[in-house]
Design a protein around this motif. Structure first.
Motif, PDB file in Angstrom:
ATOM      1  N   PRO A   1       0.830  -1.215   0.000  1.00  0.00           N
ATOM      2  CA  PRO A   1       0.000   0.000   0.000  1.00  0.00           C
ATOM      3  C   PRO A   1       0.861   1.260   0.000  1.00  0.00           C
ATOM      4  N   ASN A   2       0.287   2.365  -0.402  1.00  0.00           N
ATOM      5  CA  ASN A   2       0.961   3.662  -0.586  1.00  0.00           C
ATOM      6  C   ASN A   2       1.765   3.676  -1.876  1.00  0.00           C
ATOM      7  N   PHE A   3       2.564   2.636  -2.087  1.00  0.00           N
ATOM      8  CA  PHE A   3       3.432   2.615  -3.262  1.00  0.00           C
ATOM      9  C   PHE A   3       2.624   2.460  -4.546  1.00  0.00           C
ATOM     10  N   THR A   4       1.517   1.693  -4.505  1.00  0.00           N
ATOM     11  CA  THR A   4       0.706   1.547  -5.716  1.00  0.00           C
ATOM     12  C   THR A   4       0.008   2.859  -6.076  1.00  0.00           C
ATOM     13  N   LYS A   5      -0.361   3.637  -5.080  1.00  0.00           N
ATOM     14  CA  LYS A   5      -0.970   4.950  -5.351  1.00  0.00           C
ATOM     15  C   LYS A   5       0.039   5.869  -6.029  1.00  0.00           C
ATOM     16  N   SER A   6       1.261   5.892  -5.496  1.00  0.00           N
ATOM     17  CA  SER A   6       2.307   6.713  -6.101  1.00  0.00           C
ATOM     18  C   SER A   6       2.661   6.210  -7.495  1.00  0.00           C
TER      19      SER A   6
ATOM     20  N   ALA B   1      -6.935   1.605  -8.477  1.00  0.00           N
ATOM     21  CA  ALA B   1      -8.308   1.099  -8.508  1.00  0.00           C
ATOM     22  C   ALA B   1      -8.983   1.240  -7.159  1.00  0.00           C
ATOM     23  N   GLU B   2     -10.276   1.535  -7.193  1.00  0.00           N
ATOM     24  CA  GLU B   2     -11.111   1.580  -5.999  1.00  0.00           C
ATOM     25  C   GLU B   2     -12.300   0.659  -6.214  1.00  0.00           C
ATOM     26  N   ALA B   3     -12.786   0.084  -5.128  1.00  0.00           N
ATOM     27  CA  ALA B   3     -13.925  -0.836  -5.224  1.00  0.00           C
ATOM     28  C   ALA B   3     -15.110  -0.145  -5.867  1.00  0.00           C
ATOM     29  N   GLY B   4     -15.726  -0.834  -6.836  1.00  0.00           N
ATOM     30  CA  GLY B   4     -16.919  -0.312  -7.480  1.00  0.00           C
ATOM     31  C   GLY B   4     -16.665   0.568  -8.682  1.00  0.00           C
ATOM     32  N   MET B   5     -15.404   0.895  -8.979  1.00  0.00           N
ATOM     33  CA  MET B   5     -15.112   1.695 -10.172  1.00  0.00           C
ATOM     34  C   MET B   5     -15.636   0.988 -11.417  1.00  0.00           C
TER      35      MET B   5
ATOM     36  N   ALA C   1      -6.359   3.027 -17.336  1.00  0.00           N
ATOM     37  CA  ALA C   1      -5.628   1.906 -16.734  1.00  0.00           C
ATOM     38  C   ALA C   1      -5.863   1.917 -15.236  1.00  0.00           C
ATOM     39  N   TYR C   2      -6.099   0.744 -14.669  1.00  0.00           N
ATOM     40  CA  TYR C   2      -6.438   0.584 -13.254  1.00  0.00           C
ATOM     41  C   TYR C   2      -5.357  -0.254 -12.577  1.00  0.00           C
ATOM     42  N   VAL C   3      -4.649   0.334 -11.603  1.00  0.00           N
ATOM     43  CA  VAL C   3      -3.586  -0.360 -10.881  1.00  0.00           C
ATOM     44  C   VAL C   3      -4.154  -0.917  -9.584  1.00  0.00           C
ATOM     45  N   ALA C   4      -4.002  -2.216  -9.364  1.00  0.00           N
ATOM     46  CA  ALA C   4      -4.509  -2.841  -8.146  1.00  0.00           C
ATOM     47  C   ALA C   4      -3.842  -2.219  -6.921  1.00  0.00           C
ATOM     48  N   PRO C   5      -4.611  -1.835  -5.904  1.00  0.00           N
ATOM     49  CA  PRO C   5      -4.006  -1.248  -4.713  1.00  0.00           C
ATOM     50  C   PRO C   5      -3.261  -2.293  -3.892  1.00  0.00           C
ATOM     51  N   GLY C   6      -2.125  -1.909  -3.327  1.00  0.00           N
ATOM     52  CA  GLY C   6      -1.370  -2.830  -2.490  1.00  0.00           C
ATOM     53  C   GLY C   6      -2.208  -3.336  -1.329  1.00  0.00           C
ATOM     54  N   GLY C   7      -2.086  -4.628  -1.040  1.00  0.00           N
ATOM     55  CA  GLY C   7      -2.825  -5.210   0.079  1.00  0.00           C
ATOM     56  C   GLY C   7      -4.189  -5.753  -0.277  1.00  0.00           C
TER      57      GLY C   7
ATOM     58  N   HIS D   1     -13.650  -5.037  -8.349  1.00  0.00           N
ATOM     59  CA  HIS D   1     -13.984  -5.634  -7.057  1.00  0.00           C
ATOM     60  C   HIS D   1     -12.671  -5.855  -6.296  1.00  0.00           C
ATOM     61  N   LEU D   2     -12.617  -5.449  -5.040  1.00  0.00           N
ATOM     62  CA  LEU D   2     -11.420  -5.605  -4.211  1.00  0.00           C
ATOM     63  C   LEU D   2     -11.741  -6.480  -3.008  1.00  0.00           C
ATOM     64  N   THR D   3     -10.800  -7.367  -2.637  1.00  0.00           N
ATOM     65  CA  THR D   3     -10.994  -8.234  -1.471  1.00  0.00           C
ATOM     66  C   THR D   3      -9.708  -8.325  -0.662  1.00  0.00           C
ATOM     67  N   LYS D   4      -9.877  -8.709   0.602  1.00  0.00           N
ATOM     68  CA  LYS D   4      -8.748  -8.943   1.502  1.00  0.00           C
ATOM     69  C   LYS D   4      -8.563 -10.434   1.740  1.00  0.00           C
ATOM     70  N   GLU D   5      -8.957 -11.257   0.777  1.00  0.00           N
ATOM     71  CA  GLU D   5      -8.777 -12.695   0.927  1.00  0.00           C
ATOM     72  C   GLU D   5      -7.303 -13.030   1.067  1.00  0.00           C
ATOM     73  N   ASP D   6      -7.029 -14.233   1.524  1.00  0.00           N
ATOM     74  CA  ASP D   6      -5.642 -14.626   1.795  1.00  0.00           C
ATOM     75  C   ASP D   6      -4.754 -14.426   0.567  1.00  0.00           C
ATOM     76  N   PRO D   7      -3.480 -14.095   0.792  1.00  0.00           N
ATOM     77  CA  PRO D   7      -2.540 -13.970  -0.337  1.00  0.00           C
ATOM     78  C   PRO D   7      -2.501 -15.258  -1.151  1.00  0.00           C
ATOM     79  N   ARG D   8      -2.286 -15.112  -2.440  1.00  0.00           N
ATOM     80  CA  ARG D   8      -2.119 -16.259  -3.342  1.00  0.00           C
ATOM     81  C   ARG D   8      -0.642 -16.352  -3.704  1.00  0.00           C
TER      82      ARG D   8
END
Length: 371
Positions: free
Chosen positions: A217-222, A238-242, A249-255, A271-278
């Motif tokens: 996080p933070n770094f993907t925004k920058s 990217a934000e949920a619901g966009m 172009a939509y960059v996935a947010p860190g985390g 759609h954004l989720t906090k599911e376990d890392p893959r």
């Protein structure tokens, strides 16, 4: 086998000692010198010729960014940046990655950062990548001052029609306004690769681009802000619901894992989720790619670029088997780490293996050919 030599650069005596101790715990690495500012670092790189450098950003006399540029111009060696976890630190780190740094490690904040030990494994892992990096792949184009955003009006808008401005865009075809989608996955070396690929897109590109870059996080925004400044496309974190739009172009947010979902019968949304890392990653390229599997009505164009490991390869294979139009792997010649693209090539699901600078042209060509 002789250990790899590392130069440690930090203005804090305490931090130099901590970082040196962390590196010295790995028998394959040894610290051959330390520097308290960028000026010393530039001179010691010439004198000691280390295999890699860890570089703080904020330092007196010469900061880490200036030192990085000088090193890359005068005596290129792989550099790992130690970045603060602030938004300002993230923006500076993105610049460093564009200008030739191999990777970065977040530097814990605070006057006494004993918790730096928490990043020991990450630091050592990235140093092992850095010492084996072929510096010829760090093109000198990354060392020049980044160019401003390309003009909004291209000279030759063919084969696509060009809207007057982003705000005046209207759907060109289909209920969602597009019939194509591009999905890109990347990791180590990705910020510079994305800089190259996104800056080459035409502003009138009639499809959305969804991107996973392994980054906290933070770094993907920058990263998104930096890419937006050099691309004709609009680039956002990217934000949920966009709702997905062409030319964006939509960059996935860190985390967060990022997926694409249908929004009724008329559009598609993030759609954004906090599911376990893959595979240790969140966001994961495979998660993004797999979300596109049901969307056979879209012409899908899939790209894997530089990065360690195999994230995205299985997702690309599944998409290829489900009818994806284009599957591109960045060639070993331009990858900082030929891991993720190699995994896809080995699965025999790649239609084109291309150097970084040819990827966008192939995507533009593919979209133009597919009505």
């Amino acid at each position: 086998m002789q250990p790899y030599d590392v130069l440690v650069v930090d203005d804090s005596v305490f931090m130099r000692k901590i970082i040196t101790d962390l590196i010295s715990g790995d028998p394959a690495l040894r610290v051959v010198g330390t520097a308290k500012n960028g000026k010393e670092a530039v001179e010691l790189v010439k004198k000691l010729n280390p295999h890699a450098v860890t570089m703080d950003i904020e330092m007196p006399e010469m900061n880490g960014l200036d030192a990085l540029r000088a090193i890359m111009n005068e005596h290129p060696v792989p550099v790992i940046m130690l970045s603060s976890l602030t938004q300002e630190g993230a923006a500076e780190t993105i610049k460093a990655l564009e200008w030739g740094a191999v990777d970065f490690v977040g530097k814990p904040s605070g006057s006494i950062s004993l918790d730096l030990h928490k990043v020991k494994q990450l630091l050592l892992e990235k140093l092992h990548i850095a010492v084996k990096t072929n510096m010829r792949k760090l093109s000198r184009s990354a060392l020049s001052k980044p160019s401003p955003k390309a003009p909004e009006v291209p000279k030759d808008p063919r084969p696509f029609s060009e809207p007057a401005s982003r705000m005046e865009r209207r759907p060109a075809t289909g209920a969602a306004g597009f019939e194509h989608i591009v999905a890109i996955g990347t990791s180590t070396g990705g910020p510079r690769a994305l800089h190259q690929v996104l800056s080459d897109f035409p502003e009138y590109f009639p499809a959305p681009v969804v991107i996973v870059q392994h980054m906290p996080p933070n770094f993907t925004k920058s990263l998104a802000q930096r890419l937006d400044s050099v691309s004709r496309l609009r680039v956002v974190e990217a934000e949920a619901g966009m709702i997905l739009e062409s030319g964006t172009a939509y960059v996935a947010p860190g985390g967060y894992h990022m997926t694409v979902a249908r929004n009724g019968n008329h559009s598609y949304k993030i759609h954004l989720t906090k599911e376990d890392p893959r595979g240790g990653h969140r966001p994961s390229v495979d998660v993004l790619f797999e979300s596109l599997l049901p969307m056979r009505e879209l012409k899908r164009h899939i790209v894997l670029m530089t990065g360690m490991g195999s994230d995205g390869a299985k997702g690309m294979l599944a998409l290829k088997q489900s009818g994806a139009v284009t599957t591109i792997a960045e060639s070993e010649d331009t990858c900082i780490v030929y891991g993720m693209p190699r995994a896809a090539v080995e699965l025999k699901c790649v239609t084109h293996v291309l150097p970084q600078q040819e990827i966008t042209a192939k995507l533009v060509q593919a979209v133009a050919r597919e009505p």
